[in-house]
Design an enzyme around this catalytic site. Structure first.
Site, PDB file in Angstrom:
ATOM      1  N   CYS A 193      89.969  84.650 104.631  1.00 60.68           N
ATOM      2  CA  CYS A 193      88.942  85.676 104.412  1.00 60.68           C
ATOM      3  C   CYS A 193      87.349  84.862 104.222  1.00 60.68           C
ATOM      4  CB  CYS A 193      88.876  86.691 103.200  1.00 60.68           C
ATOM      5  SG  CYS A 193      89.073  85.890 101.493  1.00 60.68           S
ATOM      6  N   HIS A 253      88.489  88.241  97.541  1.00 56.44           N
ATOM      7  CA  HIS A 253      88.347  88.565  98.934  1.00 56.44           C
ATOM      8  C   HIS A 253      86.940  88.931  99.315  1.00 56.44           C
ATOM      9  CE1 HIS A 253      90.131  90.000 102.541  1.00 56.44           C
ATOM     10  NE2 HIS A 253      89.132  90.905 102.828  1.00 56.44           N
ATOM     11  N   HIS A 301      86.803  91.440 108.782  1.00 54.49           N
ATOM     12  CA  HIS A 301      87.432  90.523 107.795  1.00 54.49           C
ATOM     13  C   HIS A 301      88.597  89.986 108.346  1.00 54.49           C
ATOM     14  CE1 HIS A 301      90.138  93.510 105.196  1.00 54.49           C
ATOM     15  NE2 HIS A 301      89.791  93.903 106.375  1.00 54.49           N
TER      16      HIS A 301
END
Length: 343
Positions: free
Chosen positions: A259, A307, A319
């Site tokens: 990520c 994240h 993402h």
């Protein structure tokens, strides 16, 4: 910013839309009930399975970000140790050169020093010249002795720095290996979870996979909102170019991403250097309210910012979700938002 209507949950913290074991009709009813927060009792075992998989995904991502941070620190320290070793080598070479020079000078003095200095002065054909040479020699000796002393002190200091840096590097490498071992443990758990999911009837497994891969690969409408800057627009364009590329542990492109790696790579294409981890990226710019988010802004999730995604407009982010899911679009509210950062 466009609509932020909550879509059916997706991502790491999604609820379970799996069905019972009684057929497709029950599957559809279970999905609808789960979306409303009411899960039939018959679906509870499937819910438990999915909750465990989501928990493992979360653990894996946190471990990945911890690994990225440790690896980045180790890399920085390796460079510092290398630089220090080069400095020590250069200092040692200078000291050796000075020692050779001082040794030659001492030999010359010894060979010329058979007479007492007062007698040498007495028998000198040019006493004034002798005195000038003697004074100059004293100054040279004092200067070189002082320089040698300074270099020796510097060498000891650098040796100490090298020793400390080497010890710290060993500690960081040990920590990195520990994180890697943790990642392997999580991967093993994920594999076990996948085996469990594969044991489900095909219709239920297909329903779970559809729910687990509910992200979009098409370009969402931006809702008339423009990126905050030219670099944000360039970073968003780079992120879009990565659609469909796989999630890869610890990777920051271009073939695969985790990520934070996707965010770092995307902004690098725009000429902007971002830190490596999602926790650091959270503070890589000015934080703004979600209601003011613009395309290119970074959106971090969970209280620990483990994240990160990029806002793409119209309530969507792009993402790298988790293992097995490629770079894609998802609703911005897919999990609890920690912050929105404008780079």
């Amino acid at each position: 910013m466009g609509s932020h209507r909550r879509r059916p949950p997706s991502g790491f913290d999604r609820g379970v839309n799996a069905a019972g074991i009684t057929g497709i009709a029950v599957t559809v009813m279970s999905v609808a009930a789960a979306a409303l927060g009411a899960v039939p009792a018959a679906a509870a075992p499937k819910d438990d399975t999915r909750a465990e998989v989501d928990r493992l995904y979360t653990q894996a991502e946190k471990a990945t970000e911890a690994f990225n941070k440790a690896d980045e620190r180790a890399g920085t320290l390796r460079k510092e140790v290398s630089t220090t070793q080069d400095r020590i080598a250069r200092q040692q070479e200078r000291i050796n050169t000075m020692r050779d020079a001082l040794g030659s000078l001492a030999g010359a003095q010894y060979r010329a020093g058979g007479l007492d200095p007062s007698l040498a002065l007495l028998f000198s054909d040019n006493p004034a010249e002798y005195l000038d040479k003697a004074a100059a020699l004293d100054r040279i000796n004092a200067h070189q002795a002082g320089e040698l002393k300074d270099l020796q002190v510097a060498m000891r200091d650098l040796a100490q720095v090298r020793e400390e840096a080497t010890a710290e590097l060993a500690e960081l490498e040990k920590s990195t290996k520990a994180v890697a071992r943790h990642k392997r443990t999580v991967e093993q758990k994920l594999a076990k979870a996948r085996i469990l999911l594969n044991s489900l009837p095909s219709a239920e497994r297909a329903a779970y996979d559809r729910a687990s891969r509910s992200g979009r690969s098409d370009l969402p409408e931006l809702g008339g909102v423009t990126p905050a800057s030219g670099r944000a627009a360039a970073a968003l364009a780079a992120a879009r170019s990565a659609l469909g590329r796989p999630y890869v542990w610890g990777a920051n492109g271009p073939g695969g991403f985790d990520c934070s790696g996707l965010m770092q790579w995307s902004y690098r294409q725009a000429g902007v250097g971002l830190p490596r981890t999602s926790q650091e990226q959270r503070y890589a710019g000015r934080q703004v309210p979600l209601s003011q988010a613009q395309p290119g802004d970074l959106v971090t999730y969970r209280s620990d910012a483990s994240h990160v995604a990029m806002y793409a407009g119209n309530g969507q982010v792009i993402h790298a979700p988790y293992p097995g899911a490629p770079v894609r679009y998802d609703p911005v509210g897919m999990m609890p938002i920690s912050s929105v950062t404008r780079v």
